[in-house]
Each structure stands twice: as C-alpha cells, then as structure tokens.
Design a protein around this motif. Structure first.
Motif, short mmCIF file in Angstrom:
data_model
loop_
_atom_site.label_atom_id
_atom_site.label_comp_id
_atom_site.label_asym_id
_atom_site.label_seq_id
_atom_site.Cartn_x
_atom_site.Cartn_y
_atom_site.Cartn_z
N THR A 134 40.19 37.06 41.51
CA THR A 134 41.26 37.19 40.52
C THR A 134 42.43 36.24 40.81
O THR A 134 43.49 36.39 40.24
N SER A 135 42.22 35.30 41.70
CA SER A 135 43.23 34.26 41.93
C SER A 135 42.47 33.00 42.35
O SER A 135 41.33 33.09 42.82
N GLN A 138 41.19 33.32 45.86
CA GLN A 138 40.00 34.18 45.97
C GLN A 138 38.76 33.44 45.47
O GLN A 138 37.67 33.55 46.05
N ALA A 295 39.86 40.01 47.64
CA ALA A 295 41.12 40.09 48.41
C ALA A 295 40.80 40.36 49.88
O ALA A 295 39.70 40.82 50.21
N ARG A 344 46.22 46.98 36.97
CA ARG A 344 46.20 45.51 36.98
C ARG A 344 44.83 44.98 36.55
O ARG A 344 44.73 44.06 35.75
N ASP A 446 47.41 38.57 50.75
CA ASP A 446 46.99 38.83 49.36
C ASP A 446 48.15 38.61 48.39
O ASP A 446 47.95 38.06 47.30
N ARG A 447 49.35 39.04 48.79
CA ARG A 447 50.51 38.85 47.89
C ARG A 447 50.79 37.37 47.68
O ARG A 447 51.04 36.92 46.59
N SER A 450 48.25 35.73 45.39
CA SER A 450 48.05 36.25 44.03
C SER A 450 48.51 35.23 43.00
O SER A 450 49.38 34.40 43.27
#
Ligand code: FAD
Length: 480
Positions: A134-135, A138, A295, A344, A446-447, A450
């Motif tokens: 999702t990023s 990733q 993640a 999300r 992870d933050r 993102s």
C-alpha cells in the motif's frame, strides 16, 4: 463490543465447549502430550493412527483450543516459519529447505483432507493468500522478495505478482499498488478446527484431560527412581510415560527449565459485525483469500464465512516476564489501532461496528525458526515456535512428531527443522526492552514509508523508513 472471552471464534460456536474431565489421578501411558492445541492434538491424532494400541494422554491446562489454536487469524498458510538461511545450515542444505517448503504447501491439502474425512466443519476455503503493498516502499519490498523467490526457482504457481488492478479485482484494498498471490493457503474458523480435531483424536482413542496444568516435565531418572521414560507432574498426580511431548508454544515459558526457550509474542484481533451486501460489492473478496500487507508491523485478515472482516496485528507485542493475557482481553489502544487499519484499507467498512476483540500468544524462538524434536533415550520431545505461521505448520509438526515417537523414519523426520535448536532468549529486562524497541522501530519505519508521509516529506523520509526497517530485521533476525 466484547473484549476477551478467549476469542470471537469460540463465542461464535456458542461459547466455551463443555469441559472434559480433569486427570483422575496418577497414571501410566505410552505417550503423554502436554498442551491441547493444534500441535498436541495433531500429534495425538496421527500417533493414534500409527499406534492404535498405544495409550495416548493429552493434558491441557484449560480446555482444548484455549490457546492460539482457538484464537488465530484462521490462515492455513504454507509460509515458512523461519529463515531459509538458518534452516539451510542443516545437513540437507538448501534442498532441505525446499523439501520443508514443499511439505508445508501440501500440508494445506492434508488439513483439508482430514477435515473432510473427519467431518470437521470449519469453513475451510482454499482461496490462496494475498499480500498487498500500500505504499511505494512496500511495493519495492514485495518486488525484491519476489525476485529472490524467482531466483530460488519458485514460479507463478507458487507466488504470482498481481498488478494494482489485478489486486483490487480480488480484494479492493484502498491504496493497493500491487500484490503477491500464493495459491497454497486456506481460510478456516480456527476454533471449529481445533474443536473438531480434539473430537477426532478422541475417536481414535486418545484421552484428553482438561483443567490439568502440568507443572513440570522431567525424565524418570531425574525424579530419583531409575527407569525408562519421562514424567509430567500435575496437581492431580504424575503421568509417567515412555514419551512426554511438550506442545505448549506461547505458554512454554511457564514451565521450569524452558523459561527462555520461546517468547510469548502477543497478537490481537477484532471482528466486525456482518457487513451488508453493498459493502461486500464494493470490497469484493469473493474467493476468501487470506490477506496481509507488506508493512514491517504487518496486518492479517480474513473474510469470515458469515460475511465479517476479522483483522489482526501485533498490538502490544510482549508482556514483561513472559506473562500472558487474561482470557484474551486486549488493550483499548490496540482495538483502536486495528479499527483504524480496517477503516484505512476498507473505507466502505469504516463505519462498521466492531463486535469482539481478543488477543493471544504465539511462540517465537530467538532465531525465529520453528523446531520439532524428540530424544528417544529420555523420551522427551517438543514442537513449536512457528512465529505466527502455526496453523498449517502444527499439522506438519504433529505428523513429524508422531513418526519420531513411533520410531518410523519418514521423509518428514529428516526435514531441517527436526532437531533444530536456537539459543535462549535474553533475560529480563533486556528481553522486554528488545522486543518493545523493535516494534517501536518497525512502527516508525511504517509511518515514514507510508504514502501520506512520502507526500509530506518526500523521498528522504521513505529512505529513512526503509533503512530503519532493515536495521530492525538484522538486529532481531526476523526473516523477510
Ligand atoms: C491472535 C493470533 C493470530 C494468529 N494467526 C495465525 C494465522 O492466521 N495463521 C497461522 O498459521 N498462525 C497464526 N497464529 C499462530 C498459531 O495460532 C499458533 O502458532 C498455533 O495455534 C500454535 O498451536 P499450539 O498447539 O502449538 O499452541 P496453542 O494453541 O497455544 O496450544 C497450547 C496449549 O497448551 C496449553 N498449556 C500451556 N501450558 C500448559 C501446561 N503447563 N500444562 C498443560 N497445558 C498447557 C494451553 O492452555 C494451550 O491450550 C496466530 C496466533 C495468535 C495468538
């Protein structure tokens, strides 16, 4: 919202199962299995098939399926529980690892076979496993992982790359940029599986005693008297057997002599109320794939047979001193965090009420590699340490342990996890600080990785996130 009560899965079956009797007093058996989860029960089931005349006794501290086996995400996944590089240090090298992976893949079919043969109705659905990115970070990790898999010879039949559109066609995860699809995975209702398995083991003649905690396991010789075999000590008396098998995974640290063998890692879940057809039309998920993301502190989820989303993640990773939860009660902050992940990834389900939250412990060895061991001279054996991939692995471990105890060499008894030993976990407070530090690092990584952080701070933040994640992997030894 209910919290605890062991798990939603048990409550969905109508509450806790009727309690079996406790151990009636001291007894002698051929095999004594400590722990009534998947590992202990599969071992009992297969061993009873191999040795129908043997007296096989399972001692369970609470009730069969009280532990992770009655609380998990219901992924019957062929994922390797550990690091290929570590297993490859065994005598069979890389070929041994490939054999273990092939056995794990066929184990998904073996679980299906037994469920059918034993009429275990556990919502088994073989929809495969989908891991979504999702990023961009990733997605890069997913592609790098796939390249390594291809180098080892795994083709599309084992792991297939899915484009953004192909991914969303399967499951419409908001922000999905691509996915990795592994067909060898199934979804189950975990408590229904463990309840059915316990009944199947009993039908084959195994005896299960509940509310019977084992306080100590030792070889017969260690108790003073000579003789063959081992002893499991309980408040109701000793069980003396030729073989005593420790199948206590996340609870192992409570047994004397095993306090630093397996770390009880916490995992938490929430489940929504049944979602309306309009929401399912938006999300898809028609094949009931098991779902995760890429993640560092990853999520996992399933679509339940009755149309809910059950979603899990690490939450508070570890309790000081290897303590375990009380009846699966999880922290409000973890419930909120899982609710945020749900909203999300699935905006269409964002308003869906959460019906139940719970948690449990899984066993993590210091080198993150599972083991199946049996020592014929002492009669002591154990299996576990599946690091969160234990549903299928416990079946393979149970079959292997059964072959080892029966003294029947088989292709399973030479797999590289047999006899594998990792080192002990650090003593406290280093253990607590290490695990909490690792997950703080992963969450920060992870933050930073993102998509929204990348928009705000540019590529530099993402690169720092990726670097922190790699540091975490290297320091912890977590295989990726
Ligand atoms: C929330 C959560 C989600 C998970 N999701 C997945 C997933 O989707 N897929 C997957 O592959 N894996 C998953 N796992 C891991 C998987 O569930 C476990 O690895 C697996 O169930 C371990 O089975 P087990 O029989 O070895 O241990 P357990 O199921 O924990 O059973 C051990 C049993 O031993 C009993 N016991 C402990 N101490 C004693 C004692 N002294 N005397 C007698 N009895 C004792 C306990 O009461 C317990 O019933 C998850 C785990 C958790 C907690």
């Amino acid at each position: 919202m209910r919290n605890g009560e062991v798990s939603y899965w048990w409550q969905a079956l109508g509450g806790f199962p009727p309690r079996r009797a406790s151990l009636p007093g001291p007894l002698e058996a051929d095999v004594c299995i400590v722990g009534g989860g998947y590992t202990g029960l599969w071992t009992a089931y297969y061993l009873a098939g191999l040795r129908p005349q043997a007296r096989i006794v399972v001692l369970e501290a609470a009730f069969a399926g009280y532990g992770a086996s009655g609380r998990n995400g219901g992924w019957v996944t062929a994922e390797l529980p550990g690091s290929r590089a570590v297993y490859a240090r065994g005598p069979a090298g890389k070929a041994g690892v490939r054999a273990l992976e092939a056995e794990l893949r066929s184990t998904v079919g073996e679980v299906a076979r037994v469920c059918q043969a034993e009429s275990i109705d556990c919502d088994f659905a073989r929809g495969g496993r989908l891991s979504v990115a999702t990023s961009p970070a990733q997605l890069a990790r997913l592609r790098a992982g796939l390249a390594a898999l291809r180098e080892r010879g795994d083709g599309d039949d084992v792991y297939a790359f899915l484009s953004r559109d192909e991914t969303r066609e399967r499951i419409n995860v908001a922000g999905a940029l691509g996915g990795l699809y592994a067909p060898a995975s199934a979804r189950v209702q975990p408590a229904a599986l463990v309840a059915g398995l316990a009944a199947a083991a009993e039908r084959r003649g195994a005896e299960i005693y509940e509310a019977t905690a084992v306080t100590e396991i030792h070889p017969v010789g260690a108790g003073g008297a000579g003789g063959v075999g081992a002893v499991a000590r309980t408040a109701f008396g000793d069980v003396r057997a030729r073989s005593v098998l420790r199948c206590t995974e996340g609870f192992t640290a409570r047994l004397p002599g095993s306090r630093r063998a397996l770390l009880p890692m916490n995992s938490s879940m929430v489940v929504t109320e049944p979602l309306p057809p309009a929401v399912w039309k938006e999300i898809g998920w028609d094949s009931c794939e098991t779902l995760s993301d890429e993640a560092h502190a990853y999520m996992y989820a399933q679509r339940t047979a009755d149309g809910r989303i059950a979603i899990g993640g690490r939450g508070v990773p570890y309790r000081f001193g290897s303590a375990v939860d009380h009846l699966g009660v999880t922290q409000p902050s973890t419930v909120a965090a899982l609710g945020a992940v749900l909203a999300r990834m699935f905006p269409a389900a964002a308003g869906a009420p959460l019906e139940h939250a719970w948690c449990g412990v899984l066993g993590v060895p210091r080198d993150w590699c599972a083991s199946v061991s049996y020592d014929p001279p002492s009669g002591l054996g154990w299996a576990g340490g599946y690091t969160g991939h234990g549903v299928a692995a416990a079946n393979l471990a149970g079959r292997t342990l059964a072959d080892l105890v029966a003294g029947e060499p088989s292709p399973l008894t030479s797999l590289p996890w047999v006899g594998h030993r990792g080192r002990a976990w650090e003593p406290e407070p280093a253990r607590w600080a290490g695990v909490h530090g690792l997950y703080a690092l992963y969450r920060l990584a992870d933050r930073l990785e993102s998509a929204s952080a990348a928009e705000r701070g540019g590529q530099a933040r993402v690169l720092v996130g990726e670097a922190l994640g790699r540091v975490g992997d290297v320091v912890s030894g977590i295989p990726h």
